[in-house]
Design a protein around this motif. Structure first.
Motif, mmCIF file in Angstrom:
data_model
loop_
_atom_site.group_PDB
_atom_site.id
_atom_site.type_symbol
_atom_site.label_atom_id
_atom_site.label_comp_id
_atom_site.label_asym_id
_atom_site.label_seq_id
_atom_site.Cartn_x
_atom_site.Cartn_y
_atom_site.Cartn_z
ATOM 1 N N GLU A 85 22.445 37.955 30.025
ATOM 2 C CA GLU A 85 23.101 38.866 30.964
ATOM 3 C C GLU A 85 24.574 39.127 30.584
ATOM 4 O O GLU A 85 25.066 40.247 30.651
ATOM 5 C CB GLU A 85 22.976 38.224 32.358
ATOM 6 C CG GLU A 85 23.846 38.808 33.457
ATOM 7 C CD GLU A 85 23.390 40.197 33.877
ATOM 8 O OE1 GLU A 85 22.228 40.548 33.589
ATOM 9 O OE2 GLU A 85 24.211 40.927 34.466
ATOM 10 N N ARG A 86 25.248 38.066 30.146
ATOM 11 C CA ARG A 86 26.662 38.228 29.747
ATOM 12 C C ARG A 86 26.816 39.224 28.603
ATOM 13 O O ARG A 86 27.744 40.034 28.583
ATOM 14 C CB ARG A 86 27.229 36.888 29.270
ATOM 15 C CG ARG A 86 27.390 35.888 30.385
ATOM 16 C CD ARG A 86 27.705 34.518 29.813
ATOM 17 N NE ARG A 86 27.669 33.541 30.887
ATOM 18 C CZ ARG A 86 27.965 32.259 30.748
ATOM 19 N NH1 ARG A 86 28.325 31.784 29.560
ATOM 20 N NH2 ARG A 86 27.920 31.456 31.781
ATOM 21 N N ALA A 91 28.370 44.399 26.487
ATOM 22 C CA ALA A 91 27.988 45.540 25.647
ATOM 23 C C ALA A 91 28.149 46.841 26.428
ATOM 24 O O ALA A 91 28.653 47.839 25.908
ATOM 25 C CB ALA A 91 26.557 45.371 25.143
ATOM 26 N N ALA A 92 27.729 46.817 27.689
ATOM 27 C CA ALA A 92 27.835 48.034 28.505
ATOM 28 C C ALA A 92 29.294 48.438 28.691
ATOM 29 O O ALA A 92 29.639 49.618 28.681
ATOM 30 C CB ALA A 92 27.162 47.812 29.862
ATOM 31 N N PRO A 193 31.976 31.345 27.788
ATOM 32 C CA PRO A 193 32.328 32.217 26.667
ATOM 33 C C PRO A 193 33.640 31.757 26.016
ATOM 34 O O PRO A 193 34.569 31.366 26.724
ATOM 35 C CB PRO A 193 32.517 33.591 27.312
ATOM 36 C CG PRO A 193 32.087 33.463 28.728
ATOM 37 C CD PRO A 193 32.010 32.030 29.078
ATOM 38 N N ALA A 194 33.690 31.789 24.692
ATOM 39 C CA ALA A 194 34.882 31.315 23.986
ATOM 40 C C ALA A 194 35.341 32.353 22.974
ATOM 41 O O ALA A 194 34.550 32.831 22.150
ATOM 42 C CB ALA A 194 34.580 29.997 23.278
ATOM 43 N N GLU A 209 35.421 41.288 33.443
ATOM 44 C CA GLU A 209 34.083 41.895 33.395
ATOM 45 C C GLU A 209 33.004 40.874 33.754
ATOM 46 O O GLU A 209 32.029 41.194 34.440
ATOM 47 C CB GLU A 209 33.823 42.472 31.999
ATOM 48 C CG GLU A 209 32.478 43.153 31.831
ATOM 49 C CD GLU A 209 32.249 44.286 32.828
ATOM 50 O OE1 GLU A 209 33.219 45.002 33.162
ATOM 51 O OE2 GLU A 209 31.093 44.443 33.302
ATOM 52 N N LEU A 210 33.156 39.627 33.297
ATOM 53 C CA LEU A 210 32.126 38.604 33.532
ATOM 54 C C LEU A 210 32.355 37.846 34.829
ATOM 55 O O LEU A 210 31.476 37.084 35.260
ATOM 56 C CB LEU A 210 32.104 37.596 32.368
ATOM 57 C CG LEU A 210 31.706 38.146 30.999
ATOM 58 C CD1 LEU A 210 31.750 37.034 29.958
ATOM 59 C CD2 LEU A 210 30.308 38.783 31.041
ATOM 60 N N ALA A 211 33.529 38.031 35.427
ATOM 61 C CA ALA A 211 33.910 37.225 36.597
ATOM 62 C C ALA A 211 33.759 35.733 36.273
ATOM 63 O O ALA A 211 33.193 34.957 37.042
ATOM 64 C CB ALA A 211 33.106 37.610 37.831
ATOM 65 N N LEU A 212 34.240 35.371 35.085
ATOM 66 C CA LEU A 212 34.131 33.994 34.592
ATOM 67 C C LEU A 212 35.410 33.665 33.843
ATOM 68 O O LEU A 212 36.012 34.564 33.239
ATOM 69 C CB LEU A 212 33.027 33.903 33.535
ATOM 70 C CG LEU A 212 31.590 33.697 33.918
ATOM 71 C CD1 LEU A 212 30.744 33.742 32.655
ATOM 72 C CD2 LEU A 212 31.426 32.360 34.627
#
Ligand code: TXA
Ligand code: MG
Length: 335
Positions: A85-86, A91-92, A193-194, A209-212
Motif C-alpha cells: 500500500e505504501r 507512486a500515485a 520507510p527509510a 503522504e504516508l502519514a508515517l
C-alpha cells in the motif's frame, strides 16, 4: 567505439530519434539520456550482458546496484514480489518523478542489476525524453548516472561526453537536466520507510503522504556489506579537492589564495570587501531547488577552469537543503 550524439527536443523529442535509440537499447547497447534529475546511462535491465557493459563503461564496482527505470506503475509491479500500500500511495503521488522505491525483487531482474541483493530500486522518470525512450524500448531500463564511477554526475550532455565519449553507443542530448541532483532513494522493505539517499523529494513530503514517520538512514558506511552503496563516503566528487566551509568560506578562500593556489569558491553572498583576484567566485542561488539545479554544472565548470581547490560556503541547516548538503558532504570527503 564511436559515441553517436543525437540532439532532441527536451519537451517533444522527435519520434524517429527516439525509435532509433530505443532499437540500440533493445539490441543490448548503452544509451545516455536526460532525466529530470541527472543524465542516466541506460541498458536493457533484463539483459545481464548489456547491464554488465554499464559497469565496464563507468568503472563502477559490481557491488553497487542500479536503479531500474520504467514507464509506469504496472511495469514497476512486474519487477517486484510485493507491492505494498505504501508503494501504491507514493507512486500515485510522486511518479513520474524523482523518487526511487526499493522493494523485494522478482527473479526476472538479473543479479547484476541488484548487485546480487534481494531488492530492486525502481522509478518512473518524468523527463519527456526519458519517458519516450523507455516506452519505445518496451523494456525496463537500468540506469545509473552517466559519469565515471565516483565523479560528479552529469547534468548536461557535454558532462556525459567528458567521462564517457567513446565508451557508450549513443547520447541523447536533451539539454540541461532541470533537477540537478539525483532521486531520493526510499527503502520500503523494512518496518518503517527509510531514506537511503536524500534527493528532490523531501522526507517531509514522503512522511505526510504516508502519514508515517520516515527514517533518514544516510550515515556513510565504511567496510562491510552496504545497503545502499551510493552512501560510500566519497561519491559525487570533483577531480579537484573540495572543502565545505563552516561559514561563508571567504576567509578560507583568501588564506588559500594567499598561498598561491587557484581557488574556486561556491558562495552564497558577496562579501563587502570582495577583491577576487585569482579566485573563481561563483554566486550560487539562495533557494535550494535552484542551487541543486546549478550545483553539478558549476563544479564541472570549475574543474574545467583548472582550479586547484574548491571551497563551498556552508548551506543552511533546514530540510529543504538536505540533498544539497548530502552531496557536498560526500564531495568533500578526503579519500
Ligand atoms: O536520479 C537518479 O536516481 C539517477 C537518474 C539517472 O535516474 N540515477 C542515479 O543512479 O543516481 P546511481 O546508480 O548513480 O545511484 C543509484 C543509487 C545508489 O546510491 C545505489 O546504491 C542505490 O541507488 N540503489 C540502487 N538500487 C538499490 C537497492 N536495491 N537497494 C538499496 N539502494 C539501491
Ligand atoms: Mg551516480
Amino acid at each position: 567505439m564511436q559515441t553517436e550524439v543525437l540532439v532532441v527536443d527536451s519537451q517533444k523529442p522527435e519520434p524517429a530519434a527516439i525509435a532509433r535509440t530505443a532499437g540500440v537499447l533493445r539490441r543490448g547497447g548503452l544509451v545516455a539520456f536526460p532525466t529530470e534529475t541527472v543524465y542516466g546511462l541506460g541498458a536493457n535491465a533484463l539483459d545481464a550482458a548489456a547491464v554488465e557493459r554499464i559497469f565496464a563503461a563507468k568503472g563502477r564496482p559490481a557491488e553497487n546496484p542500479l536503479i531500474v527505470h520504467v514507464a509506469d506503475e504496472t511495469a514497476a509491479r512486474a519487477l517486484v514480489t510485493d507491492w505494498p500500500e505504501r508503494a501504491a500511495r507514493l507512486a500515485a503521488r510522486f511518479w513520474p518523478g524523482p523518487l526511487t522505491l526499493v522493494l523485494p525483487r522478482r527473479e526476472v531482474v538479473p543479479d547484476v542489476v541488484t548487485a546480487g541483493g534481494m531488492t530492486v530500486g525502481i522509478r518512473v522518470p518524468s523527463h519527456p525524453v526519458a519517458l519516450a525512450l523507455i516506452r519505445a524500448a518496451g523494456v525496463p531500463v537500468a540506469a545509473p548516472s552517466a559519469n565515471r564511477s565516483t565523479n560528479i554526475s552529469p547534468t548536461r550532455a557535454e558532462h556525459v561526453l567528458k567521462g564517457l565519449d567513446g565508451r557508450i553507443d549513443m547520447l541523447l542530448d536533451g539539454g540541461p537536466c532541470p533537477g540537478g541532483v539525483e532521486s531520493t532513494v526510499l527503502d520500503l522493505t523494512g518496518e518503517s520507510p527509510a531514506i537511503l539517499r536524500p534527493g528532490l523529494v523531501s522526507p517531509g513530503e514522503i512522511a505526510s503522504e504516508l502519514a508515517l514517520p520516515v527514517r533518514i538512514d544516510v550515515a556513510t558506511e565504511q567496510g562491510g556489506p552496504q545497503r545502499s552503496p551510493g552512501r560510500q563516503a566519497r561519491h559525487y566528487a570533483p577531480a579537484v579537492p573540495l572543502e565545505l566551509a563552516d561559514d561563508d568560506g571567504w576567509r578560507r578562500v583568501q588564506a588559500l589564495s594567499q598561498q598561491g593556489a587557484r581557488i574556486g569558491w561556491l558562495a552564497l553572498e558577496l562579501p563587502s570587501e570582495a577583491e577576487f583576484g585569482r579566485v573563481n567566485a561563483v554566486f550560487m542561488p539562495r533557494d535550494p531547488a535552484s542551487y541543486a539545479a546549478a550545483l553539478y554544472a558549476q563544479l564541472h565548470a570549475l574543474e574545467d577552469a583548472g582550479v586547484e581547490r574548491i571551497v563551498v560556503a556552508c548551506p543552511p541547516e533546514d530540510e529543504a537543503w538536505l540533498a544539497v548538503r548530502d552531496r557536498l558532504r560526500r564531495a568533500a570527503h578526503p579519500d
